[in-house]
Design a protein around this motif. Structure first.
Motif, PDB file in Angstrom:
ATOM      1  N   PRO A 183      36.019  10.373  64.710  1.00  0.00           N
ATOM      2  CA  PRO A 183      37.179  11.114  65.224  1.00  0.00           C
ATOM      3  C   PRO A 183      38.349  10.174  65.512  1.00  0.00           C
ATOM      4  N   GLY A 184      39.504  10.773  65.795  1.00  0.00           N
ATOM      5  CA  GLY A 184      40.644   9.975  66.236  1.00  0.00           C
ATOM      6  C   GLY A 184      41.832  10.075  65.297  1.00  0.00           C
ATOM      7  N   ASP A 185      42.978   9.681  65.823  1.00  0.00           N
ATOM      8  CA  ASP A 185      44.231   9.758  65.089  1.00  0.00           C
ATOM      9  C   ASP A 185      44.619   8.394  64.517  1.00  0.00           C
ATOM     10  N   VAL A 186      45.779   8.349  63.866  1.00  0.00           N
ATOM     11  CA  VAL A 186      46.217   7.161  63.127  1.00  0.00           C
ATOM     12  C   VAL A 186      47.544   6.674  63.703  1.00  0.00           C
ATOM     13  N   VAL A 187      47.673   5.354  63.835  1.00  0.00           N
ATOM     14  CA  VAL A 187      48.935   4.753  64.293  1.00  0.00           C
ATOM     15  C   VAL A 187      49.412   3.773  63.232  1.00  0.00           C
ATOM     16  N   ARG A 188      50.680   3.872  62.890  1.00  0.00           N
ATOM     17  CA  ARG A 188      51.244   2.869  61.983  1.00  0.00           C
ATOM     18  C   ARG A 188      52.611   2.431  62.502  1.00  0.00           C
ATOM     19  N   ALA A 189      52.965   1.188  62.210  1.00  0.00           N
ATOM     20  CA  ALA A 189      54.267   0.661  62.603  1.00  0.00           C
ATOM     21  C   ALA A 189      55.358   1.210  61.681  1.00  0.00           C
ATOM     22  N   PHE A 190      56.586   1.123  62.148  1.00  0.00           N
ATOM     23  CA  PHE A 190      57.765   1.687  61.483  1.00  0.00           C
ATOM     24  C   PHE A 190      57.971   1.144  60.071  1.00  0.00           C
ATOM     25  N   ASN A 191      57.462  -0.078  59.801  1.00  0.00           N
ATOM     26  CA  ASN A 191      57.703  -0.719  58.502  1.00  0.00           C
ATOM     27  C   ASN A 191      56.496  -0.647  57.572  1.00  0.00           C
TER      28      ASN A 191
ATOM     29  N   VAL B  59      69.994   9.400  52.173  1.00  0.00           N
ATOM     30  CA  VAL B  59      69.708  10.795  52.541  1.00  0.00           C
ATOM     31  C   VAL B  59      69.669  10.952  54.057  1.00  0.00           C
ATOM     32  N   LYS B  60      69.058   9.978  54.735  1.00  0.00           N
ATOM     33  CA  LYS B  60      69.035   9.982  56.212  1.00  0.00           C
ATOM     34  C   LYS B  60      68.763   8.573  56.702  1.00  0.00           C
ATOM     35  N   LYS B  61      69.035   8.352  58.002  1.00  0.00           N
ATOM     36  CA  LYS B  61      68.773   7.058  58.637  1.00  0.00           C
ATOM     37  C   LYS B  61      67.879   7.278  59.855  1.00  0.00           C
ATOM     38  N   GLU B  62      67.030   6.276  60.111  1.00  0.00           N
ATOM     39  CA  GLU B  62      66.208   6.280  61.334  1.00  0.00           C
ATOM     40  C   GLU B  62      66.353   4.916  61.996  1.00  0.00           C
ATOM     41  N   ASN B  63      66.263   4.883  63.333  1.00  0.00           N
ATOM     42  CA  ASN B  63      66.501   3.609  64.035  1.00  0.00           C
ATOM     43  C   ASN B  63      65.464   3.310  65.116  1.00  0.00           C
ATOM     44  N   LEU B  64      64.208   3.662  64.836  1.00  0.00           N
ATOM     45  CA  LEU B  64      63.142   3.382  65.812  1.00  0.00           C
ATOM     46  C   LEU B  64      63.029   1.884  66.094  1.00  0.00           C
ATOM     47  N   ASP B  65      63.204   1.059  65.060  1.00  0.00           N
ATOM     48  CA  ASP B  65      63.136  -0.399  65.209  1.00  0.00           C
ATOM     49  C   ASP B  65      63.847  -1.004  64.002  1.00  0.00           C
ATOM     50  N   GLY B  66      65.117  -1.365  64.169  1.00  0.00           N
ATOM     51  CA  GLY B  66      65.941  -1.723  63.026  1.00  0.00           C
ATOM     52  C   GLY B  66      66.581  -0.451  62.470  1.00  0.00           C
ATOM     53  N   ILE B  67      67.109  -0.527  61.246  1.00  0.00           N
ATOM     54  CA  ILE B  67      67.762   0.621  60.611  1.00  0.00           C
ATOM     55  C   ILE B  67      67.082   0.906  59.286  1.00  0.00           C
TER      56      ILE B  67
END
Length: 471
Positions: A279-287, A410-418
């Protein structure tokens, strides 16, 4: 005036004899001692390990002296030790924390200090903030001097790793492996595990050489070239590499092609979901690769995206039931083992996945590319002046930046960097193209990360990104 010490995503690192000095290590150790005295059960002591870098062993003793002078008992490794072995010792013995003298994958002239929380993983952002406050205050606590005891941190850790994997199955399948410790503190560990169980292997770069001749101890291209050659020459089914302090993994397929950390993460996630059904979920970093999103969605697992740095993954592992969490640099961990990245464990689990599926590594990767669409990845490290770095980030953030090369943003995200998502071709069901610009907080360095549906497209996007950064 004391030099400024900046903590990055996993502790502090600096250039030996420039800012990484005996005095500065004492300052950092004093801050750690003060943090442990104030916020942890200090009487439970601290474990200290060290890697194969120049003076690491000596500086581990220096840190031990400072921490013991604050009245905190210290257990000091009696040999070069993988970072996850320190983390395991902390958790398994209920210690107050752990210190590792290492600069991980950095070049030979760097060294550093990592701190591990009492839970046995990368210190959370909250812990790092408190240690930085103690450092700013010049903390150097004194108490009734505690004992420093040398101890074996590797044997219990190796037993735990082997207990977590199906070593009997790995031994039976007779896949042959090339093992590369990159002159780091994983030396002899994986080779010993395989030798004891009759797993065929050939090992390279197991000796201690703090100059890391010809490479940085980072398991990526070009530093894995010798491993690639060895896999082909020795007819191995996979090549397995660990970085300077053995908390990260790199791999090579049976044809000598490099298997990046994203594909390793995907292979391990798929194997866990199909064969282990834990069981359990998944974590991944922004890059990291968005193939992970597709795999998690297929099996109905929630996926968390975090800023870059395993401490954010460790934080989530403390709050949620996390099956697996990982980052771009080859750091992958499991809640049910340790909230910590672990190169040795992941090498063993990759061998386990191959044994269970009965396929060499390259075939496992090809299967995923077929099922979840072609995903290719690349990174460029741009060593540039500070003003160029800051200018590039500002221009990337600017609203009027709406294209990169010949592709529209198309879009930008800025969780950590651009991060830019681009309207580039997906070649059917392949990766949606994106590029991430991220400035280092501690070095004159900007990294560009890209993913797309073909290697050629990744190269084109990275080339456009470099032109953009250099203005």
């Amino acid at each position: 005036m004391a030099q400024e010490i900046k903590f990055g995503t996993d502790g502090w690192r600096g250039i030996i004899a420039d800012d990484f000095t005996f005095d500065n290590v004492r300052r950092v150790a004093g801050a750690i001692a003060s943090y442990v005295s104030k916020y942890e059960a200090a009487q439970r002591g601290v474990f200290i390990g060290y890697d194969t870098r120049f003076l690491s062993q000596t500086l581990a003793r220096v840190a031990a002296e400072v921490i013991a002078a604050a009245g905190i008992p210290v257990k000091l490794a009696n040999d070069y030790t993988p970072t996850p072995a320190v983390s395991y010792a902390v958790k398994n013995n209920g210690a107050a924390g752990g210190v590792m003298i290492t600069s991980s994958h950095n070049p030979w002239n760097w060294n550093g200090v990592k701190f591990k929380g009492s839970f046995g993983g990368s210190a959370t952002p909250g812990i790092m903030k408190r240690i930085e406050e103690e450092l700013s205050a010049g903390a150097m606590p004194q108490g009734a001097r505690a004992a420093i005891e040398e101890t074996d941190l590797k044997t219990p850790y190796i037993a735990a790793v082997c207990g977590f994997a199906d070593m009997d199955l790995i031994g039976k399948t007779k896949f042959k492996f090339a093992i590369d410790s990159m002159y780091g503190s994983g030396r002899g560990v994986l080779a010993g595990i395989f030798q004891e169980r009759g797993v065929p292997f050939v090992a390279i770069r197991q000796e201690v050489n703090p100059l890391f001749p010809g490479i940085n101890p980072e398991p990526i291209i070009p530093h894995v070239a010798l491993l690639q050659e060895t896999v082909v020459r020795e007819k191995c089914d996979a090549g397995l590499a660990t970085d300077g302090d053995a908390d990260r993994i790199g791999a090579v397929a049976e044809d000598g092609s490099f298997v990046d950390s994203h594909k390793i993460f995907c292979v391990l996630l798929y194997w866990l979901l199909v064969y282990k059904k834990w069981p359990g979920d998944v974590v991944r970093a922004f890059n990291t690769t968005r193939m992970l999103d597709r795999i998690a969605a297929k099996f109905g697992r929630k996926l968390y995206e975090t800023p870059i740095g395993f401490k954010y993954t460790a934080d989530l592992m403390m709050e949620h039931d996390i099956l697996i969490g990982g980052e771009e640099s080859g750091g992958i961990g499991y809640s049910r083992f340790l909230p910590e990245r672990d190169g040795v464990l992941n090498c063993v689990l990759l061998a386990n996945a191959m044994a269970e599926e009965g396929k060499p590594l390259g075939q496992l990767v090809a299967d995923l590319q077929r099922e979840f669409g072609p995903h290719y990845y690349g990174r460029r490290d741009l060593h540039i002046p500070e003003e160029t770095k800051q200018s590039a980030i500002q221009r990337a953030r600017a609203e009027n930046t709406q294209s990169l090369g010949r592709y529209r943003v198309v879009k930008k995200e800025n969780l950590d960097g651009i991060k830019f998502f681009l309207d580039a071709p997906t070649n059917g069901n392949g990766a949606e193209a994106w590029i991430l610009f991220r400035a280092s907080g501690t070095e004159p360095l900007l990294r560009a990360y890209a993913e797309a549906a073909s290697p050629e497209l990744v190269e084109e996007i990275l080339t456009s990104a470099e032109k953009f950064v250099r203005g």
